[in-house]
Design a protein around this motif. Structure first.
Motif, PDB file in Angstrom:
ATOM      1  N   ASN A  61       0.661  -1.083  -0.071  1.00 43.56           N
ATOM      2  CA  ASN A  61      -0.195   0.016   0.059  1.00 43.56           C
ATOM      3  C   ASN A  61       1.012   1.411  -0.030  1.00 43.56           C
ATOM      4  N   ILE A  62       2.264   1.149   0.117  1.00 42.28           N
ATOM      5  CA  ILE A  62       3.050   2.389   0.061  1.00 42.28           C
ATOM      6  C   ILE A  62       4.019   2.348  -1.019  1.00 42.28           C
ATOM      7  N   PHE A  94       0.766   6.741  -0.974  1.00 39.46           N
ATOM      8  CA  PHE A  94      -0.244   5.227  -0.893  1.00 39.46           C
ATOM      9  C   PHE A  94      -0.441   5.094  -2.275  1.00 39.46           C
ATOM     10  N   ARG A  95      -0.214   3.673  -2.464  1.00 41.20           N
ATOM     11  CA  ARG A  95      -0.217   3.055  -3.919  1.00 41.20           C
ATOM     12  C   ARG A  95      -1.779   3.430  -4.564  1.00 41.20           C
ATOM     13  N   PRO A 144      -7.002   2.304   2.066  1.00 40.73           N
ATOM     14  CA  PRO A 144      -5.994   1.275   2.540  1.00 40.73           C
ATOM     15  C   PRO A 144      -5.344   1.205   4.194  1.00 40.73           C
ATOM     16  N   PHE A 145      -6.256   1.818   4.869  1.00 36.24           N
ATOM     17  CA  PHE A 145      -6.099   1.491   6.348  1.00 36.24           C
ATOM     18  C   PHE A 145      -7.262   1.729   7.168  1.00 36.24           C
ATOM     19  N   LEU A 165      -4.508  10.492   3.431  1.00 35.14           N
ATOM     20  CA  LEU A 165      -4.415  10.220   2.188  1.00 35.14           C
ATOM     21  C   LEU A 165      -3.404  10.821   1.310  1.00 35.14           C
ATOM     22  N   GLN A 202       4.125   9.770   3.643  1.00 34.46           N
ATOM     23  CA  GLN A 202       4.310   8.891   4.742  1.00 34.46           C
ATOM     24  C   GLN A 202       5.929   8.904   4.647  1.00 34.46           C
TER      25      GLN A 202
END
Length: 457
Positions: free
Chosen positions: A34-35, A56-57, A203-204, A221, A225
């Motif tokens: 996801n990253i 995030f992907r 994604p979280f 989002l 990150q």
């Protein structure tokens, strides 16, 4: 330039220079689907040191090849995300929240809430109805929840239909709708389709769908990150698993209740056993022992007797000089610990017999109970009992009269039916004709013109 401005702003908001990543941080982050790591420009590498930054992907364009997706120009993606609209549609547990953002500005938002889950049951009404069989409830509450399910789905459909131009213009649409019922409420109106490439998942983990939660998800989002922090967390987790389990430390010894019981004055054990002679002998030796305090909860013998529900022991301790105004560790007097009416009346009788011995305003006793008041209470109870007895008698008598009237009516109807059965067909036809003509077999009544008295001929 946009990426550099964003990184500077985020660094000023709290990214520290002192954190350093380990050598395998980037590989560990690549393993996390996801990253996606971001290569910093040379002008920012000195400022961030060994920091690894990622996004995030789910923000990247969808491609079949993951390597091709990672080669996407992330700077252009970030610029486009800040310029275009991004929609959020969250539905869960009867709550619905929808927002459309453009950059950091919320263009429009709407939230709904309907009662669709029974309290402490944890299951939506539509899910329970889908079980079928005897598990389908038929109560008023279940009907209300079914109606709310329909109205919630209708409200969501109307909202998405009114937002269709903004949704069509959105770059991404994030949908969080766990369960078939929640997904159908969003995708059922066909404004947003399941196979739309713009539809993405969050994604979280998220909390209850409300406006503040959607704003939190959007900020998280859209922010960059810190890869190094999560890399450290992964390495720490591996080291924690590799560490041998240590032997548990010996538990700290605390004084048990038996040890505390050894420090209690003996009067407490005599009160629990209701041993009046032993209590009287102790008080004869030392009068202050009647108001001794238990070390565990700061209660007196009178507290223990009232809590145990021993009305006779309460009266006995009060007669020996027990103080009804003492308070325990939570600030309660003995009267407040009484379980029944007998113990409370014992306190009130003692107040009537010894009105000047204590300051009864501190004892929480509402009023005294004199022998005259008890006699009046007995008379009222006897009168009430007598009235109840009379009421039951009248009720029984009324029931018998009603049963007798009902029986007489049934016998009368039975006799009429039997008389009809005995008549011949010719007689029955004659009776029917008389009813139609309004005449009877008897002579009709007439009225005297002078005295106005009705009489039969």
């Amino acid at each position: 330039e946009e990426l550099q401005e964003l990184l500077r702003a985020q660094r000023e908001m709290g990214i520290s220079r002192d954190d350093s990543a380990d050598d395998g941080g980037e590989e560990q982050w690549k393993e996390r689907s996801n990253i996606v790591p971001v290569d910093l420009p040379q002008s920012l590498q000195k400022e961030f040191g060994n920091k690894k930054i990622g996004i995030f992907r789910v923000l990247l364009p969808r491609t079949q090849d993951e390597e091709q997706q990672e080669d996407t120009n992330i700077g252009k993606v970030i610029v486009e995300l800040r310029k275009r609209k991004i929609a959020y549609l969250f539905a869960s547990g009867g709550h619905f929240a929808a927002c459309i953002f453009q950059g950091s500005e919320c263009l429009c938002h709407k939230t709904f809430h309907r009662y669709v889950i029974r309290a402490k049951a944890g299951t939506r009404q539509a899910t329970r109805d889908a079980m079928g069989g005897s598990s389908v409830p038929k109560s008023a509450g279940s009907s209300l929840r079914r109606y709310n399910e329909q109205m919630l789905e209708k409200d969501i459909s109307n909202l998405l239909a009114s937002w269709k131009p903004d949704l069509d213009d959105s770059l991404l649409i994030f949908v969080h709708a766990p369960g078939i019922v929640n997904r159908n409420s969003i995708f059922g109106c066909q404004v947003v389709r399941r196979d739309d490439p713009r539809v993405r998942h969050v994604p979280f983990p998220t909390r209850r769908p409300v406006l503040k939660e959607v704003e939190r998800v959007h900020i998280l989002l859209m922010s960059l990150q810190d890869v190094s922090d999560v890399g450290k967390q992964l390495v720490g987790a591996k080291l924690k698993k590799a560490q041998p389990r240590l032997a548990p430390l010996p538990a700290k010894t605390s004084p048990s209740r038996d040890d505390e019981g050894q420090n209690e004055p003996p009067i407490f054990s005599f009160v629990s056993k209701r041993d009046e002679p032993a209590i009287k002998a102790l008080v004869h030796q030392d009068e202050s022992i009647i108001n001794s305090i238990e070390p565990r909860n700061r209660r007196s013998p009178l507290h223990c007797a009232a809590l145990a529900g021993h009305a006779r022991m309460v009266s006995f301790l009060l007669s020996l000089g027990a103080d009804p105004t003492l308070r325990d560790d939570v600030g309660k007097v003995p009267y407040e610990l009484c379980k029944g009416k007998d113990e409370r009346d014992a306190f009130r009788r003692f107040w009537a017999s010894e009105p000047d011995k204590w300051d009864y305003s501190k004892s929480q006793i509402p009023s005294m109970l004199t022998p005259e008041m008890e006699e009046q209470q007995k008379q009222k109870a006897a009168e009430k009992k007598e009235k109840e007895k009379q009421r039951k008698k009248e009720q029984e008598k009324r029931k018998k009269e009603q049963a007798k009237l009902k029986q007489e009516e049934e016998e009368k109807n039975r006799a009429v039916q039997e008389s009809k059965v005995k008549l011949s067909d010719r007689e029955l036809r004659a009776l029917a004709a008389e009813r139609r003509l309004g005449v009877t077999s008897k002579h009709p009544e007439f009225e005297c013109a002078m005295c106005k008295v009705k009489a039969s001929s």
